[in-house]
Design a protein around this motif. Sequence first.
Motif, PDB file in Angstrom:
ATOM      1  N   UNK A  93      19.899  -0.342  14.587  1.00 36.83           N
ATOM      2  CA  UNK A  93      19.184   0.905  14.324  1.00 36.83           C
ATOM      3  C   UNK A  93      20.048   1.837  13.486  1.00 36.83           C
ATOM      4  N   UNK A  94      19.377   2.616  12.674  1.00 35.01           N
ATOM      5  CA  UNK A  94      20.055   3.547  11.781  1.00 35.01           C
ATOM      6  C   UNK A  94      19.194   3.846  10.572  1.00 35.01           C
ATOM      7  N   UNK A  95      19.559   4.846   9.777  1.00 33.61           N
ATOM      8  CA  UNK A  95      18.753   5.251   8.618  1.00 33.61           C
ATOM      9  C   UNK A  95      18.589   4.114   7.615  1.00 33.61           C
ATOM     10  N   UNK A  96      17.564   4.192   6.766  1.00 38.64           N
ATOM     11  CA  UNK A  96      17.385   3.173   5.722  1.00 38.64           C
ATOM     12  C   UNK A  96      18.594   3.115   4.798  1.00 38.64           C
ATOM     13  N   UNK A  97      18.861   1.927   4.275  1.00 39.28           N
ATOM     14  CA  UNK A  97      19.936   1.778   3.296  1.00 39.28           C
ATOM     15  C   UNK A  97      21.333   1.752   3.867  1.00 39.28           C
ATOM     16  N   UNK A 128      22.648  -0.870   5.653  1.00 38.03           N
ATOM     17  CA  UNK A 128      23.237  -2.209   5.756  1.00 38.03           C
ATOM     18  C   UNK A 128      22.637  -3.130   6.787  1.00 38.03           C
ATOM     19  N   UNK A 129      21.516  -2.757   7.401  1.00 36.08           N
ATOM     20  CA  UNK A 129      20.934  -3.588   8.455  1.00 36.08           C
ATOM     21  C   UNK A 129      20.477  -4.952   7.905  1.00 36.08           C
ATOM     22  N   UNK A 130      19.735  -4.911   6.813  1.00 37.38           N
ATOM     23  CA  UNK A 130      19.245  -6.164   6.222  1.00 37.38           C
ATOM     24  C   UNK A 130      20.395  -6.993   5.661  1.00 37.38           C
ATOM     25  N   UNK A 131      21.348  -6.327   5.022  1.00 32.99           N
ATOM     26  CA  UNK A 131      22.504  -7.045   4.476  1.00 32.99           C
ATOM     27  C   UNK A 131      23.297  -7.716   5.590  1.00 32.99           C
ATOM     28  N   UNK A 132      23.469  -7.027   6.705  1.00 34.00           N
ATOM     29  CA  UNK A 132      24.212  -7.607   7.836  1.00 34.00           C
ATOM     30  C   UNK A 132      23.510  -8.865   8.348  1.00 34.00           C
ATOM     31  N   UNK A 133      22.179  -8.820   8.438  1.00 28.20           N
ATOM     32  CA  UNK A 133      21.425  -9.997   8.891  1.00 28.20           C
ATOM     33  C   UNK A 133      21.598 -11.153   7.903  1.00 28.20           C
ATOM     34  N   UNK A 134      21.530 -10.851   6.610  1.00 24.88           N
ATOM     35  CA  UNK A 134      21.697 -11.891   5.584  1.00 24.88           C
ATOM     36  C   UNK A 134      23.085 -12.505   5.642  1.00 24.88           C
ATOM     37  N   UNK A 135      24.090 -11.671   5.841  1.00 22.38           N
ATOM     38  CA  UNK A 135      25.464 -12.177   5.898  1.00 22.38           C
ATOM     39  C   UNK A 135      25.703 -13.025   7.140  1.00 22.38           C
ATOM     40  N   UNK A 136      25.070 -12.670   8.247  1.00 25.36           N
ATOM     41  CA  UNK A 136      25.183 -13.506   9.448  1.00 25.36           C
ATOM     42  C   UNK A 136      24.652 -14.905   9.166  1.00 25.36           C
ATOM     43  N   UNK A 137      23.562 -14.968   8.396  1.00 32.08           N
ATOM     44  CA  UNK A 137      23.028 -16.267   8.013  1.00 32.08           C
ATOM     45  C   UNK A 137      23.999 -17.031   7.131  1.00 32.08           C
ATOM     46  N   UNK A 180      28.667  14.138  -2.514  1.00 32.61           N
ATOM     47  CA  UNK A 180      27.285  13.679  -2.611  1.00 32.61           C
ATOM     48  C   UNK A 180      26.967  12.669  -1.503  1.00 32.61           C
ATOM     49  N   UNK A 181      26.011  13.074  -0.655  1.00 34.55           N
ATOM     50  CA  UNK A 181      25.669  12.270   0.526  1.00 34.55           C
ATOM     51  C   UNK A 181      24.656  11.205   0.121  1.00 34.55           C
ATOM     52  N   UNK A 182      25.150   9.987  -0.042  1.00 37.50           N
ATOM     53  CA  UNK A 182      24.331   8.864  -0.464  1.00 37.50           C
ATOM     54  C   UNK A 182      24.568   7.676   0.470  1.00 37.50           C
ATOM     55  N   UNK A 183      23.532   6.868   0.664  1.00 32.65           N
ATOM     56  CA  UNK A 183      23.741   5.644   1.429  1.00 32.65           C
ATOM     57  C   UNK A 183      24.065   4.494   0.483  1.00 32.65           C
ATOM     58  N   UNK A 184      24.259   3.313   1.038  1.00 28.80           N
ATOM     59  CA  UNK A 184      24.649   2.180   0.209  1.00 28.80           C
ATOM     60  C   UNK A 184      23.632   1.849  -0.868  1.00 28.80           C
ATOM     61  N   UNK A 185      22.340   1.923  -0.519  1.00 30.71           N
ATOM     62  CA  UNK A 185      21.297   1.627  -1.500  1.00 30.71           C
ATOM     63  C   UNK A 185      21.300   2.653  -2.620  1.00 30.71           C
ATOM     64  N   UNK A 186      21.472   3.945  -2.259  1.00 38.51           N
ATOM     65  CA  UNK A 186      21.538   4.992  -3.276  1.00 38.51           C
ATOM     66  C   UNK A 186      22.684   4.741  -4.246  1.00 38.51           C
ATOM     67  N   UNK A 187      23.837   4.423  -3.700  1.00 36.35           N
ATOM     68  CA  UNK A 187      25.027   4.217  -4.527  1.00 36.35           C
ATOM     69  C   UNK A 187      24.831   3.058  -5.486  1.00 36.35           C
ATOM     70  N   UNK A 188      24.233   1.977  -5.001  1.00 36.78           N
ATOM     71  CA  UNK A 188      23.994   0.829  -5.877  1.00 36.78           C
ATOM     72  C   UNK A 188      22.985   1.173  -6.969  1.00 36.78           C
ATOM     73  N   UNK A 189      22.003   2.011  -6.654  1.00 39.25           N
ATOM     74  CA  UNK A 189      21.045   2.444  -7.673  1.00 39.25           C
ATOM     75  C   UNK A 189      21.735   3.263  -8.756  1.00 39.25           C
ATOM     76  N   UNK A 190      22.640   4.145  -8.339  1.00 43.29           N
ATOM     77  CA  UNK A 190      23.388   4.965  -9.302  1.00 43.29           C
ATOM     78  C   UNK A 190      24.258   4.075 -10.180  1.00 43.29           C
ATOM     79  N   UNK A 191      24.951   3.127  -9.562  1.00 41.37           N
ATOM     80  CA  UNK A 191      25.836   2.228 -10.319  1.00 41.37           C
ATOM     81  C   UNK A 191      25.036   1.420 -11.344  1.00 41.37           C
ATOM     82  N   UNK A 192      23.865   0.954 -10.944  1.00 39.53           N
ATOM     83  CA  UNK A 192      23.035   0.212 -11.903  1.00 39.53           C
ATOM     84  C   UNK A 192      22.618   1.111 -13.064  1.00 39.53           C
TER      85      UNK A 192
END
Length: 438
Positions: A236-240, A242-251, A392-404
């Motif tokens: 549980x936690x706000x969007x972006x 790392x929840x989905x990424x953590x599940x993918x990495x466990x796989x 600047x308060x950004x989550x991981x998804x925000x940061x990756x969007x900025x970098x792109x």
Amino acid sequence: MQESTQTLQILFNHLKEVMKWRDENPDTDLSEGPGYDPAILQNTSIGKYIKISKSNYSHEEILVLLLALSPYLYAHLIREVTIESGSATFYLYAEIRPDGKNADPTGETAQFLIFGNNVEKRVTFFNLFDDNQLVKTSGLYLAGAPSGEPKMRGRLQIYEDELFGMLYGKPFIPRFSEEFPAQQISTSLAWEDLILPQETLDDIKGIRIWLDHKDTLLNDLQMKHKLKPGFRTLFYGPPGTGKTLAASLLGNQTNRTVFKVDLSLLVSKYIGETEKHLANLFDKAENKDWILFFDEADAIFGKRTNVKDSHDKYANQEVSFLLQKIESFPGMVILASNYKDNIDDAFMRRFQSVIKFDFPKPKERYQMWVKNLPTQLTIKEDINLRDIAGKYILNGSNIMNVIQDVSLKALDNGDRMISHQMMLDSIKKEYHKEDRVF
């Protein structure tokens, strides 16, 4: 391949001989019928697939499996047996196709083939579709019988992924569909790319430990009958965060396939039919050692009020059904929610672990900036990443969007340089997307 095909033909020829023998000997035990050499199976793709599933089917189970495969590989089997034997007995136990000539095997076909007219033994055949090695490892099932008809009149079927595996000797990854409401997720990132507080990483490591040692725990330590099967955890936690990424990495880390189910989409799209679609998913996943990742868990496990309409009624049924399936599932189940408080307290005790994914703090945000900005681009000296991470308060998804965004601008400019103003403009876009004041 030719040798495998020829050997497969030998197996179907054996099935034909047993069918013709059964037609002539309806009251005789199958053990007195045509003999079967298990070694024949070894050279076929089916045999290889069975070996992969670590199964050891009996003669009876092999016959039922071949019967279920016949519509795909030997469509005129029942018609051929009828012509050669001069008897239409197997037509009586099959489902006639619209052409009026060929027929598909049903549960009754298999029931008669294995036990003939022995009523006492035919009763035991019902157990085959409840809790049996063949059903669990081959994807065998009975399609729904016509309304009001006995269950055994349903056609013998095999799930598409299992059929593919048997024909080609390798696993098949099912695609998202109404019959399979889940989508495979994966990542090319490494464990080191998951930037989270150490406490959260330690909690996730606990899941990895279970995945690595569950067989030893249950079998070698003889805990199989003392512990509930499987492992259930809540992310549980706000969007972006790392929840989905953590599940993918466990796989990735444990060499398991991860399937994601959006429960909010499933519930809204199939009101009143959610149970059926979830049942298909769990049936297919039963012996695959997959990781099931249920996103938007609030859609089913959210706090409930009194039943006010049909949607509430269905929702309560779906909760009970999904709980039952999750608790009996022998593999890993991950439920994800944005807020822990959204999950009904009655469900919390059913999780072996509850892991919080916090919004990244300045330290984590700085690590994300440093780790993900392309080294092939030039970062101008007027950029202070620590200052940006703190301000600047950004989550991981925000940061990756900025970098792109800034990377594309740098490439389009032709100089491959990222300036401070470019960074601010891209960050501002992220703020405005979420209606935040920049």
